[in-house]
Scaffold this motif. Structure first.
Motif, PDB file in Angstrom:
ATOM      1  N   THR A 126       0.847  -1.208   0.000  1.00 15.81           N
ATOM      2  CA  THR A 126       0.000   0.000   0.000  1.00 15.81           C
ATOM      3  C   THR A 126       0.876   1.249   0.000  1.00 15.81           C
ATOM      4  N   ASP A 129       2.300   1.703  -3.419  1.00 13.41           N
ATOM      5  CA  ASP A 129       1.258   2.160  -4.355  1.00 13.41           C
ATOM      6  C   ASP A 129       0.938   3.640  -4.160  1.00 13.41           C
ATOM      7  N   LYS A 130       1.028   4.088  -2.926  1.00 11.19           N
ATOM      8  CA  LYS A 130       0.687   5.486  -2.652  1.00 11.19           C
ATOM      9  C   LYS A 130       1.876   6.430  -2.822  1.00 11.19           C
ATOM     10  N   HIS A 132       4.635   6.370  -1.051  1.00  9.37           N
ATOM     11  CA  HIS A 132       5.358   6.626   0.194  1.00  9.37           C
ATOM     12  C   HIS A 132       6.550   5.679   0.384  1.00  9.37           C
ATOM     13  N   ALA A 247      -0.481   4.948   5.277  1.00 13.47           N
ATOM     14  CA  ALA A 247      -1.201   3.789   4.724  1.00 13.47           C
ATOM     15  C   ALA A 247      -2.707   3.898   4.956  1.00 13.47           C
ATOM     16  N   ASP A 249      -4.522   6.732   6.073  1.00 12.06           N
ATOM     17  CA  ASP A 249      -5.120   8.073   5.950  1.00 12.06           C
ATOM     18  C   ASP A 249      -5.926   8.478   7.178  1.00 12.06           C
TER      19      ASP A 249
END
Ligand code: AMP
Ligand code: ZN
Length: 469
Positions: A126, A129-130, A132, A247, A249
């Motif tokens: 995650t 994907d974001k 970070h 991850a 939010d």
């Protein structure tokens, strides 16, 4: 109730996310050795906080992990020529024994890092994907520290200061890092190390990701309290915040609680310098209730000095409470049950002031030092007002108050009634009959009941013998 929040550096009113419930995560030990007395401090302190919140009626979901994959565990496993799980399982079992002797309650869940690898891979993915996190050429996954706006908010550090003092942050694989501040989420396997498959390389997780993942799995994206020793503020907890908040939010933990460090003879605890004690070392000389009492005698955020003299003082302090309770029990057996006189009712009423003091102290950021003083005052009050002429109900009320407050602190101040020899023999007789009747379940149950009382049975040719452990 107020708690000191490391995030705001202030005492704040405690308001749980869900009314009546508290979710709490306490970073646990890395299991490569017997736990030392420093490790026992967060265990005892946060167990006491939990007990107090439960006493106030909160339902506390308490999670504390065992870090069971780590360089030190692997090193020890290689030295002994065994699998790392042999080392970690051995020291988890030993740690649990120490926790029991310290009267630290079993957590709602005690997850182990190696059982949670799938969740870690998922969270790392995650983060990638974001944007970070990123994968370096050798398969190492790094967290992109500058991508997280709030980095430094817990430790009150700013990124540029960190960078200028950041030489020490450049660890192995530094050349593949995009920024010296980035930290490892996943690292490739090395010869002789345990590893797991992942989309990036066979390898193992970095340390920080485990707590973000276990906290999410067992407590949800947002939790009330996250706690541990003050050495964990940076980088461990700062990194946990960066991982979890990026991850999920969501704000990760509302309140961050950190205990001060325990020193020995005013020096940093150090194995090589010879000033180092395991909890087991202390248990050879003292009942571990004394160690618990010692830890509670200071505020959890203050540094705490350990010395032989201070332990003796703690022993005497605890003895005062134990002796008082034992005297009250003795008197209770002696006196008539005549109900409470008007004067005794007034005294019982008066004694409420100590409970109030105790609660006020604990409501003030778990000030156990003042809470213990309130117990002492109550003990003094009981010792002064209870006599051989007192009524049973009054003595009982005094005793119940002392035991209740001690119990909130996790202090065992009342010795369990010993099982009588005649009772043991009757149970052994019943066990023999149960065995004859092939009722092995009952026979085993009796053996267990006796074992719980410290009675050991031995089947000999002359019949069953028993002894106290
Ligand atoms: P570790 O096994 O080193 O990860 O430590 C487990 C827990 O013990 C963490 O919460 C540490 O902050 C805490 N801890 C370690 N050493 C001390 C110490 N000397 N005094 C107080 N807490 C400590
Ligand atoms: Zn942690």
């Amino acid at each position: 109730m107020k708690v000191f929040n490391t995030l705001s550096r202030q005492k704040e009113e405690f308001v749980p996310l869900q009314e009546g419930k508290v979710s709490m995560y306490v970073c646990g030990p890395t299991v490569y050795n017997l736990i030392h007395i420093g490790n026992a401090r967060p265990m005892i302190i946060f167990d006491t906080a939990r007990r107090y919140m439960e006493h106030k009626g909160y339902e506390v979901n308490y999670v504390s992990n065992f870090t069971d994959v780590d360089d030190k565990i692997i090193k020890k496993a290689n030295e002994e020529g065994v699998d790392p799980s042999v080392i970690s399982e051995r020291y988890i079992a030993e740690c649990r024994k120490d926790m029991e002797a310290l009267n630290v309650k079993e957590a709602t869940t005690h997850p182990k890092a190696t059982q949670e690898i799938d969740g870690m891979i998922e969270m790392i993915q995650t983060l990638i994907d974001k944007g970070h996190a990123y994968v370096a050429q050798d398969g190492t996954v790094y967290y992109r520290t500058r991508s997280f706006q709030g980095y430094g908010k817990l430790s009150h550090k700013n990124l540029d200061d960190l960078r200028s003092g950041g030489r020490s942050l450049l660890v192995s694989g530094e050349d593949q890092k995009q920024d010296p501040l980035d930290f490892v989420l996943w690292k490739p396997k090395k010869e002789g190390e345990p590893y797991w498959e992942s989309p990036w390389c066979d390898g193992r997780p970095g340390w920080h990701i485990e707590c973000s993942v276990m906290s999410k799995k067992y407590l949800g994206d947002q939790i009330d309290i996250h706690a541990g020793g003050e050495d964990l503020i940076f980088p461990h907890h700062e990194n946990e915040i960066a991982q979890s908040e990026a991850a999920n939010d969501k704000e990760f933990a509302k309140y961050w609680l950190h205990n001060g460090f325990l020193n020995i003879d005013n020096k940093k605890m150090s194995k090589s310098a010879g000033n180092f004690f395991t909890v087991r070392d202390i248990s050879e000389k003292y009942d571990l209730q004394v160690l618990r009492f010692f830890m509670l005698s200071a505020h959890y955020r203050s540094p705490l000095n350990f010395s032989a003299d201070l332990m003796e003082a703690a022993k005497n302090g605890l003895d005062r409470i134990v002796t008082s309770v034992s005297n009250l029990n003795y008197l209770m057996d002696k006196v008539q049950d005549t109900g409470m006189s008007a004067q005794e009712k007034a005294l019982t009423e008066e004694a409420q002031v100590f409970i109030k003091k105790f609660d006020e102290a604990m409501d003030d950021d778990f000030n156990t030092a003042d809470a213990v003083s309130a117990i002492f005052e109550l003990v003094k009050f009981a010792n002064t007002h209870v006599t051989e002429q007192s009524g049973k109900a009054f003595i009982q009320a005094m005793k119940d108050e002392i035991v209740m407050l001690s119990d909130i602190c996790g202090l065992i101040v009342e010795k369990k009634e010993e099982i009588l020899d005649t009772e043991i023999e009757a149970l052994i007789q019943e066990r023999q009959e149960a065995r004859k009747a092939k009722n092995f379940a009952r026979a085993d149950e009796i053996r267990d009941t006796l074992a719980a009382q410290g009675i050991i049975l031995e089947d000999t040719r002359e019949g069953v013998k028993w002894k106290r452990a």
